[in-house]
Design a protein around this motif. Structure first.
Motif, mmCIF file in Angstrom:
data_model
loop_
_atom_site.group_PDB
_atom_site.id
_atom_site.type_symbol
_atom_site.label_atom_id
_atom_site.label_comp_id
_atom_site.label_asym_id
_atom_site.label_seq_id
_atom_site.Cartn_x
_atom_site.Cartn_y
_atom_site.Cartn_z
ATOM 1 N N ASP A 4 0.835 -1.209 0.000
ATOM 2 C CA ASP A 4 0.000 0.000 0.000
ATOM 3 C C ASP A 4 0.867 1.256 0.000
ATOM 4 O O ASP A 4 0.571 2.228 -0.714
ATOM 5 C CB ASP A 4 -0.919 0.006 1.219
ATOM 6 C CG ASP A 4 -2.013 -1.050 1.137
ATOM 7 O OD1 ASP A 4 -2.261 -1.564 0.027
ATOM 8 O OD2 ASP A 4 -2.614 -1.365 2.189
ATOM 9 N N ILE A 5 1.934 1.257 0.794
ATOM 10 C CA ILE A 5 2.841 2.404 0.838
ATOM 11 C C ILE A 5 3.497 2.610 -0.528
ATOM 12 O O ILE A 5 3.582 3.736 -1.035
ATOM 13 C CB ILE A 5 3.914 2.212 1.926
ATOM 14 C CG1 ILE A 5 3.288 2.305 3.317
ATOM 15 C CG2 ILE A 5 5.038 3.246 1.776
ATOM 16 C CD1 ILE A 5 4.238 1.948 4.452
ATOM 17 N N ALA A 6 3.947 1.515 -1.127
ATOM 18 C CA ALA A 6 4.609 1.605 -2.432
ATOM 19 C C ALA A 6 3.672 2.188 -3.488
ATOM 20 O O ALA A 6 4.065 3.052 -4.283
ATOM 21 C CB ALA A 6 5.094 0.219 -2.863
ATOM 22 N N LYS A 7 2.430 1.737 -3.488
ATOM 23 C CA LYS A 7 1.469 2.234 -4.468
ATOM 24 C C LYS A 7 1.200 3.730 -4.277
ATOM 25 O O LYS A 7 1.092 4.480 -5.261
ATOM 26 C CB LYS A 7 0.166 1.439 -4.364
ATOM 27 C CG LYS A 7 0.282 0.010 -4.878
ATOM 28 C CD LYS A 7 -1.042 -0.741 -4.749
ATOM 29 C CE LYS A 7 -0.940 -2.142 -5.325
ATOM 30 N NZ LYS A 7 -2.211 -2.895 -5.203
ATOM 31 N N LYS A 8 1.114 4.160 -3.027
ATOM 32 C CA LYS A 8 0.897 5.584 -2.754
ATOM 33 C C LYS A 8 2.090 6.418 -3.207
ATOM 34 O O LYS A 8 1.930 7.508 -3.762
ATOM 35 C CB LYS A 8 0.630 5.792 -1.262
ATOM 36 C CG LYS A 8 -0.726 5.288 -0.797
ATOM 37 C CD LYS A 8 -0.916 5.490 0.700
ATOM 38 C CE LYS A 8 -2.267 4.952 1.161
ATOM 39 N NZ LYS A 8 -2.450 5.103 2.632
ATOM 40 N N ARG A 9 3.291 5.924 -2.954
ATOM 41 C CA ARG A 9 4.498 6.648 -3.374
ATOM 42 C C ARG A 9 4.555 6.767 -4.893
ATOM 43 O O ARG A 9 4.863 7.842 -5.429
ATOM 44 C CB ARG A 9 5.752 5.933 -2.874
ATOM 45 C CG ARG A 9 5.944 5.969 -1.378
ATOM 46 C CD ARG A 9 7.234 5.259 -0.988
ATOM 47 N NE ARG A 9 8.406 5.996 -1.414
ATOM 48 C CZ ARG A 9 9.647 5.519 -1.366
ATOM 49 N NH1 ARG A 9 9.866 4.281 -0.946
ATOM 50 N NH2 ARG A 9 10.674 6.254 -1.758
ATOM 51 N N LEU A 10 4.263 5.690 -5.581
ATOM 52 C CA LEU A 10 4.300 5.706 -7.042
ATOM 53 C C LEU A 10 3.257 6.661 -7.609
ATOM 54 O O LEU A 10 3.522 7.416 -8.550
ATOM 55 C CB LEU A 10 4.065 4.291 -7.576
ATOM 56 C CG LEU A 10 5.244 3.328 -7.394
ATOM 57 C CD1 LEU A 10 4.774 1.880 -7.479
ATOM 58 C CD2 LEU A 10 6.315 3.600 -8.439
ATOM 59 N N SER A 11 2.068 6.650 -7.022
ATOM 60 C CA SER A 11 1.002 7.552 -7.474
ATOM 61 C C SER A 11 1.384 9.007 -7.244
ATOM 62 O O SER A 11 1.173 9.862 -8.110
ATOM 63 C CB SER A 11 -0.299 7.215 -6.740
ATOM 64 O OG SER A 11 -1.334 8.093 -7.116
ATOM 65 N N ALA A 12 1.967 9.285 -6.069
ATOM 66 C CA ALA A 12 2.372 10.655 -5.748
ATOM 67 C C ALA A 12 3.453 11.144 -6.698
ATOM 68 O O ALA A 12 3.419 12.290 -7.164
ATOM 69 C CB ALA A 12 2.865 10.720 -4.303
ATOM 70 N N GLU A 13 4.413 10.278 -7.004
ATOM 71 C CA GLU A 13 5.488 10.662 -7.923
ATOM 72 C C GLU A 13 4.947 10.914 -9.327
ATOM 73 O O GLU A 13 5.391 11.837 -10.014
ATOM 74 C CB GLU A 13 6.565 9.575 -7.963
ATOM 75 C CG GLU A 13 7.394 9.454 -6.696
ATOM 76 C CD GLU A 13 8.374 10.600 -6.525
ATOM 77 O OE1 GLU A 13 8.683 11.283 -7.522
ATOM 78 O OE2 GLU A 13 8.826 10.815 -5.386
ATOM 79 N N ARG A 14 3.992 10.110 -9.761
ATOM 80 C CA ARG A 14 3.389 10.334 -11.084
ATOM 81 C C ARG A 14 2.661 11.668 -11.131
ATOM 82 O O ARG A 14 2.737 12.390 -12.127
ATOM 83 C CB ARG A 14 2.408 9.198 -11.412
ATOM 84 C CG ARG A 14 3.059 7.928 -11.920
ATOM 85 C CD ARG A 14 2.046 6.996 -12.568
ATOM 86 N NE ARG A 14 1.046 6.539 -11.613
ATOM 87 C CZ ARG A 14 1.167 5.431 -10.883
ATOM 88 N NH1 ARG A 14 2.240 4.674 -11.005
ATOM 89 N NH2 ARG A 14 0.215 5.059 -10.047
#
Length: 321
Positions: free
Chosen positions: A292-302
């Motif tokens: 879940d943390i990884a997905k949030k980080r990736l979304s934020a970076e995009r």
């Protein structure tokens, strides 16, 4: 599955990836040193592992969790290195299978059992290419003074005799990074392999860009990496690595549009690095919290990247109006 972080055990999940599909595997794997529950790889028979005494808690956060002493607590503990090697062997063959010929496999495996990881991957068919050293700016020091131990016991003679001596390890200011390569086609050259699969070489400019040491002719292509963490490189995972460090490794061995695999993705730093650099990624992790943390980080970076791109388009349009 591409450009996703998948919840699941990578030992099983990787079997769904086709042969010779991945350009590079870059992963911070469990070290098997019982750092936390996810790092207990061996068959543990000691209930004290992970506990803490009142003295440890008073000593500060570094000492709150009790790990195993180097000489173990029981005869079963002597098998920890063997069990770690067997665990590495359980996934090494599939890692080799999914990599393209000449592709790199770069692993953080810790100092204590790195040799066991090397043997497991060599046995699976990898070539051990090099060992890099990531030199950190700071590291906690757990080495207790011997004189303080004897002072608490009230043994004055031994307190004076052992002044300046410590138990445990030196300050761990570097971490080894193991660099493996999948053998390329017999009868061909590495240059031929690069043309066919776009892997097998390394990018010197990546070291020049990310390495913070003073660059000279002798250190420009060094296997010592001096890349510091910043304030955003903390708080997502107990063993989190700096984003710039992972970007350096991704750009060292892949080109744009390559596919980077991290079978132990944790909080997704390798995947974020790949995304930032225009690579594709696949990540696996067994714990939902970190996925879940990884997905949030990736979304934020995009989102950040898209916003910057939109602003640049506005600026470019205004320049030509």
């Amino acid at each position: 599955m591409i450009d996703q972080v998948v919840l699941g055990d990578s030992v099983q999940e990787i079997k769904s990836i086709p042969d010779c599909y991945i350009h590079a595997i870059i992963s911070d794997i469990p070290y098997g040193i019982c750092y936390d529950k996810w790092d207990v790889i061996h068959h543990n028979t000691n209930t004290a592992l992970g506990g803490a005494s009142s003295a440890q808690i008073e000593a500060g956060s570094v000492f709150k969790r009790r790990g195993k002493p180097l000489n173990g607590w029981s005869s079963a503990d002597k098998r920890i290195p063997e069990e770690y090697q067997a665990w590495c062997a359980s996934w090494a063959s599939d890692w080799l299978r999914v990599l393209k010929p000449g592709g790199s496999c770069i692993i953080f495996a810790g100092r204590r059992y790195a040799h066991r990881c090397i043997v497991a991957l060599e046995d699976a068919g990898f070539t051990f290419k090099d060992m890099l050293a990531w030199e950190k700016a700071i590291a906690p020091h757990r080495a207790q003074r011997v004189s303080e131990i004897y002072k608490r016991r009230g043994v004055e003679t031994e307190t004076r005799r052992w002044a300046g001596w410590r138990v445990a390890n030196l300050r761990p200011l570097f971490e080894p990074i193991l660099w493996f390569q999948k053998p390329y086609k017999t009868g061909g050259t590495l240059a031929d392999n690069i043309l066919e699969h776009s892997v097998g070489a390394w990018n010197e400019s990546a070291l020049e860009k990310y390495n913070t040491s003073s660059v000279t002719k002798d250190t420009m292509a060094s296997n010592i990496l001096r890349i510091s963490a910043d304030k955003l490189d903390h708080g997502y995972h107990e063993a989190q690595k700096p984003l710039k460090l992972m970007e350096c490794l991704v750009s060292l061995v892949t080109t744009e549009d390559a596919i980077v695999l991290d079978p132990f993705a944790g909080s997704g730093t390798t995947c974020v690095a790949a995304q930032n650099l225009g690579r594709h990624f696949i990540g696996f992790d067994i714990e939902k919290k970190y996925v879940d943390i990884a997905k949030k980080r990736l979304s934020a970076e995009r989102s950040v990247k898209e916003t910057v791109s939109q602003h640049q388009q506005v600026i470019n349009t205004s320049l030509f109006d």
